[in-house]
Design a protein around this motif. Sequence first.
Motif, PDB file in Angstrom:
ATOM      1  N   ALA A  39       0.825  -1.211   0.000  1.00  0.00           N
ATOM      2  CA  ALA A  39       0.000   0.000   0.000  1.00  0.00           C
ATOM      3  C   ALA A  39       0.857   1.258   0.000  1.00  0.00           C
ATOM      4  O   ALA A  39       0.515   2.258  -0.629  1.00  0.00           O
ATOM      5  CB  ALA A  39      -0.945  -0.004   1.202  1.00  0.00           C
ATOM      6  N   GLY A  40       1.982   1.206   0.688  1.00  0.00           N
ATOM      7  CA  GLY A  40       2.842   2.379   0.797  1.00  0.00           C
ATOM      8  C   GLY A  40       3.698   2.650  -0.421  1.00  0.00           C
ATOM      9  O   GLY A  40       4.073   3.789  -0.687  1.00  0.00           O
ATOM     10  N   THR A  41       4.020   1.598  -1.173  1.00  0.00           N
ATOM     11  CA  THR A  41       4.911   1.766  -2.323  1.00  0.00           C
ATOM     12  C   THR A  41       4.196   1.683  -3.661  1.00  0.00           C
ATOM     13  O   THR A  41       4.684   2.226  -4.645  1.00  0.00           O
ATOM     14  CB  THR A  41       6.020   0.700  -2.331  1.00  0.00           C
ATOM     15  OG1 THR A  41       5.427  -0.596  -2.476  1.00  0.00           O
ATOM     16  CG2 THR A  41       6.864   0.773  -1.081  1.00  0.00           C
ATOM     17  N   GLY A  42       3.091   0.965  -3.699  1.00  0.00           N
ATOM     18  CA  GLY A  42       2.406   0.742  -4.978  1.00  0.00           C
ATOM     19  C   GLY A  42       3.053  -0.345  -5.814  1.00  0.00           C
ATOM     20  O   GLY A  42       2.669  -0.554  -6.959  1.00  0.00           O
ATOM     21  N   PHE A  43       4.031  -1.067  -5.246  1.00  0.00           N
ATOM     22  CA  PHE A  43       4.685  -2.142  -5.995  1.00  0.00           C
ATOM     23  C   PHE A  43       3.709  -3.276  -6.252  1.00  0.00           C
ATOM     24  O   PHE A  43       2.850  -3.583  -5.436  1.00  0.00           O
ATOM     25  CB  PHE A  43       5.892  -2.688  -5.222  1.00  0.00           C
ATOM     26  CG  PHE A  43       7.086  -1.775  -5.165  1.00  0.00           C
ATOM     27  CD1 PHE A  43       7.228  -0.707  -6.032  1.00  0.00           C
ATOM     28  CD2 PHE A  43       8.077  -2.000  -4.243  1.00  0.00           C
ATOM     29  CE1 PHE A  43       8.341   0.130  -5.971  1.00  0.00           C
ATOM     30  CE2 PHE A  43       9.201  -1.186  -4.173  1.00  0.00           C
ATOM     31  CZ  PHE A  43       9.326  -0.112  -5.040  1.00  0.00           C
ATOM     32  N   LEU A  48       7.062  -7.212  -5.180  1.00  0.00           N
ATOM     33  CA  LEU A  48       7.156  -7.435  -3.740  1.00  0.00           C
ATOM     34  C   LEU A  48       7.803  -8.781  -3.427  1.00  0.00           C
ATOM     35  O   LEU A  48       8.588  -8.895  -2.488  1.00  0.00           O
ATOM     36  CB  LEU A  48       5.767  -7.378  -3.099  1.00  0.00           C
ATOM     37  CG  LEU A  48       5.089  -6.018  -3.076  1.00  0.00           C
ATOM     38  CD1 LEU A  48       3.634  -6.171  -2.690  1.00  0.00           C
ATOM     39  CD2 LEU A  48       5.804  -5.066  -2.142  1.00  0.00           C
ATOM     40  N   SER A  49       7.485  -9.795  -4.230  1.00  0.00           N
ATOM     41  CA  SER A  49       8.018 -11.135  -3.963  1.00  0.00           C
ATOM     42  C   SER A  49       9.519 -11.218  -4.180  1.00  0.00           C
ATOM     43  O   SER A  49      10.160 -12.159  -3.720  1.00  0.00           O
ATOM     44  CB  SER A  49       7.302 -12.177  -4.818  1.00  0.00           C
ATOM     45  OG  SER A  49       7.652 -12.034  -6.179  1.00  0.00           O
ATOM     46  N   ASN A  50      10.090 -10.240  -4.866  1.00  0.00           N
ATOM     47  CA  ASN A  50      11.522 -10.241  -5.138  1.00  0.00           C
ATOM     48  C   ASN A  50      12.321  -9.341  -4.206  1.00  0.00           C
ATOM     49  O   ASN A  50      13.551  -9.297  -4.302  1.00  0.00           O
ATOM     50  CB  ASN A  50      11.779  -9.836  -6.592  1.00  0.00           C
ATOM     51  CG  ASN A  50      11.383 -10.932  -7.537  1.00  0.00           C
ATOM     52  OD1 ASN A  50      11.990 -11.988  -7.568  1.00  0.00           O
ATOM     53  ND2 ASN A  50      10.324 -10.697  -8.304  1.00  0.00           N
TER      54      ASN A  50
END
Length: 82
Positions: A39-43, A48-50
């Motif tokens: 939520a904070g990064t928008g990734f 995220l899994s990496n």
Amino acid sequence: MRELTADELRRLFIAASASTRTYRGLAGSDRYFLYLVAAGTGFRASALSNLTPADFDLDAGTVTLAARFNKSRRLKVQPLPA
């Protein structure tokens, strides 16, 4: 797909942090922190899994996504919300 409202995000965070269920190898508290970063990064989920602990610079308050994991294929340094 639409953005979650602030209330929906709040409920998601509460539910994840209180969960005793393991989902895809992640405990509720692990999912809570993953959702906060998302939520904070928008990734995206694949980005995220990496991420690894080395990608986080907590002193600078940033997370760095390697170019090979970014959709634009460029290095991305994203500030983390306080």
